[in-house]
Design a protein around this motif. Sequence first.
Motif, PDB file in Angstrom:
ATOM      1  N   HIS A  84      -0.501  -4.273  -3.427  1.00 38.10           N
ATOM      2  CA  HIS A  84      -1.312  -3.058  -3.395  1.00 38.10           C
ATOM      3  C   HIS A  84      -0.475  -1.781  -3.370  1.00 38.10           C
ATOM      4  N   ASN A  85       0.642  -1.806  -4.084  1.00 35.63           N
ATOM      5  CA  ASN A  85       1.441  -0.595  -4.264  1.00 35.63           C
ATOM      6  C   ASN A  85       1.026   0.117  -5.545  1.00 35.63           C
ATOM      7  N   TRP A  86       1.222   1.421  -5.580  1.00 39.91           N
ATOM      8  CA  TRP A  86       0.861   2.253  -6.722  1.00 39.91           C
ATOM      9  C   TRP A  86       2.142   2.830  -7.307  1.00 39.91           C
ATOM     10  N   PHE A  87       2.486   2.380  -8.497  1.00 37.95           N
ATOM     11  CA  PHE A  87       3.655   2.874  -9.218  1.00 37.95           C
ATOM     12  C   PHE A  87       3.158   3.874 -10.259  1.00 37.95           C
ATOM     13  N   ASN A  88       3.313   5.135  -9.955  1.00 40.31           N
ATOM     14  CA  ASN A  88       2.685   6.207 -10.716  1.00 40.31           C
ATOM     15  C   ASN A  88       3.725   6.918 -11.587  1.00 40.31           C
ATOM     16  N   ALA A 104      -3.675   3.611  -1.432  1.00 39.47           N
ATOM     17  CA  ALA A 104      -2.221   3.559  -1.294  1.00 39.47           C
ATOM     18  C   ALA A 104      -1.627   4.919  -0.967  1.00 39.47           C
ATOM     19  N   GLY A 105      -0.519   4.896  -0.250  1.00 32.85           N
ATOM     20  CA  GLY A 105       0.220   6.103   0.058  1.00 32.85           C
ATOM     21  C   GLY A 105       0.010   6.595   1.477  1.00 32.85           C
ATOM     22  N   TRP A 131       0.810  -1.214   0.000  1.00 28.77           N
ATOM     23  CA  TRP A 131       0.000   0.000   0.000  1.00 28.77           C
ATOM     24  C   TRP A 131       0.851   1.276   0.000  1.00 28.77           C
ATOM     25  N   ASN A 132       1.991   1.262  -0.681  1.00 30.23           N
ATOM     26  CA  ASN A 132       2.816   2.455  -0.827  1.00 30.23           C
ATOM     27  C   ASN A 132       2.574   3.098  -2.185  1.00 30.23           C
ATOM     28  N   LYS A 133       2.857   4.390  -2.286  1.00 24.60           N
ATOM     29  CA  LYS A 133       2.766   5.098  -3.553  1.00 24.60           C
ATOM     30  C   LYS A 133       4.153   5.610  -3.939  1.00 24.60           C
ATOM     31  N   PHE A 134       4.545   5.352  -5.191  1.00 19.47           N
ATOM     32  CA  PHE A 134       5.842   5.772  -5.713  1.00 19.47           C
ATOM     33  C   PHE A 134       5.607   6.663  -6.926  1.00 19.47           C
ATOM     34  N   SER A 135       6.252   7.813  -6.967  1.00 20.97           N
ATOM     35  CA  SER A 135       6.081   8.720  -8.104  1.00 20.97           C
ATOM     36  C   SER A 135       7.350   9.554  -8.286  1.00 20.97           C
ATOM     37  N   SER A 136       7.523  10.119  -9.489  1.00 21.22           N
ATOM     38  CA  SER A 136       8.656  10.992  -9.812  1.00 21.22           C
ATOM     39  C   SER A 136       9.973  10.379  -9.367  1.00 21.22           C
ATOM     40  N   HIS A 137      10.186   9.120  -9.772  1.00 22.49           N
ATOM     41  CA  HIS A 137      11.400   8.438  -9.329  1.00 22.49           C
ATOM     42  C   HIS A 137      11.822   7.416 -10.379  1.00 22.49           C
ATOM     43  N   ASP A 138      13.127   7.111 -10.407  1.00 24.94           N
ATOM     44  CA  ASP A 138      13.695   6.187 -11.385  1.00 24.94           C
ATOM     45  C   ASP A 138      13.804   4.765 -10.828  1.00 24.94           C
ATOM     46  N   LYS A 139      14.786   4.512  -9.964  1.00 23.29           N
ATOM     47  CA  LYS A 139      15.074   3.161  -9.469  1.00 23.29           C
ATOM     48  C   LYS A 139      14.231   2.886  -8.224  1.00 23.29           C
TER      49      LYS A 139
END
Length: 343
Positions: free
Chosen positions: A226-230, A336-337, A194-202
């Motif tokens: 349930h992670n969000w790769f945005n 998520a987030g 349930w994490n959110k990832f954004s504006s990132h490369d690796k």
Amino acid sequence: MGTRGHTSNLTTGTLTTGTSTRGTLTSGLAAAVAAVIALAAPASAAQRADEPPAATPAAETSPVGWAGQGGGTTGGGGTAPTTVSSASALKTALSSGPAAVIRVSGTISCSGMLKVTSNKTVIGNAGATIAGCGFNVAGAANVIIRNLTFRDWDDDGINVQYSTRVWIDHNSFSNGYDGAVDIKRASDYVTVSWNKFSSHDKTMLLGHSDDNGSEDRGHLRVTYHHNWFNGTNQRHPRVRFGNPVHVYNNYYAGIGSYGVASTKEAGVLVEGNYFENTKDPYHRGEGSSPAANLVARNNHFVNSGAGDAGGSVAGIPYSYPLDAASSVKSIVTGGAGAGRISI
């Protein structure tokens, strides 16, 4: 209500299971997380992916997946919480010897990596932000990190090494230097949920090098759900040696390079995920690392490639709720987030 069960081996494109409904939690966990969570119902699927809805789905009060194994992950348990609002106070609390529940308040600006020791729950109050630095969970056991926003870190957002029973849940990560959540060097029994990832490369590395098999074989068992790769670029995750690694019910939106990569003796089950505008959802091999095993099952694709799967993966030993892949976008964007749980 049934639970999902698995045989001891998975073959390419096939998986023998029982039945499953959403809401069944991993068995055998001691429910001792200090922050008890209550959330509302899922939002409409019509909600835009980059605009989270107000209503959110119910979140777990203990980890589903690998962090629920090996004795479970309870962090600081029922220890009376301590609230910190400065870098010096946070550093002291994270590195202290006794079990602790640490509540983070406000924005804490820092640099480098702050060491997190065993038996810690670190949970953010509303709006809590770690700006400029990351957490180093090294040589530790039984750690929970929840409800924090990490941004602009100068090394890793969260680094887990030589550690077991770690739960990283409901955090937001953006615009850091190296990995957002990297797990390596014989770490084991970890859930990233349930994490959110954004504006990132690796985004997420699992296993730091091809020549570290003497430490990593038989370890690096991680659940990502349930992670969000945005709009992130790569490593969602990039896996070495871990088997089985379970990647289920995640939402991949506009991924730049690739989604999941299985390399160097790994075994990855990619199950029930939602891939949207993602040309390369998953593949085997990456860079100089050789291809390994990847089983894909019941994923949902919208304007995305088909992916590359092959080989066999060890069986998943725990029960877990599995959402229909076509519903994952609305469920994940609804929950998520950081800021999506109440404490």
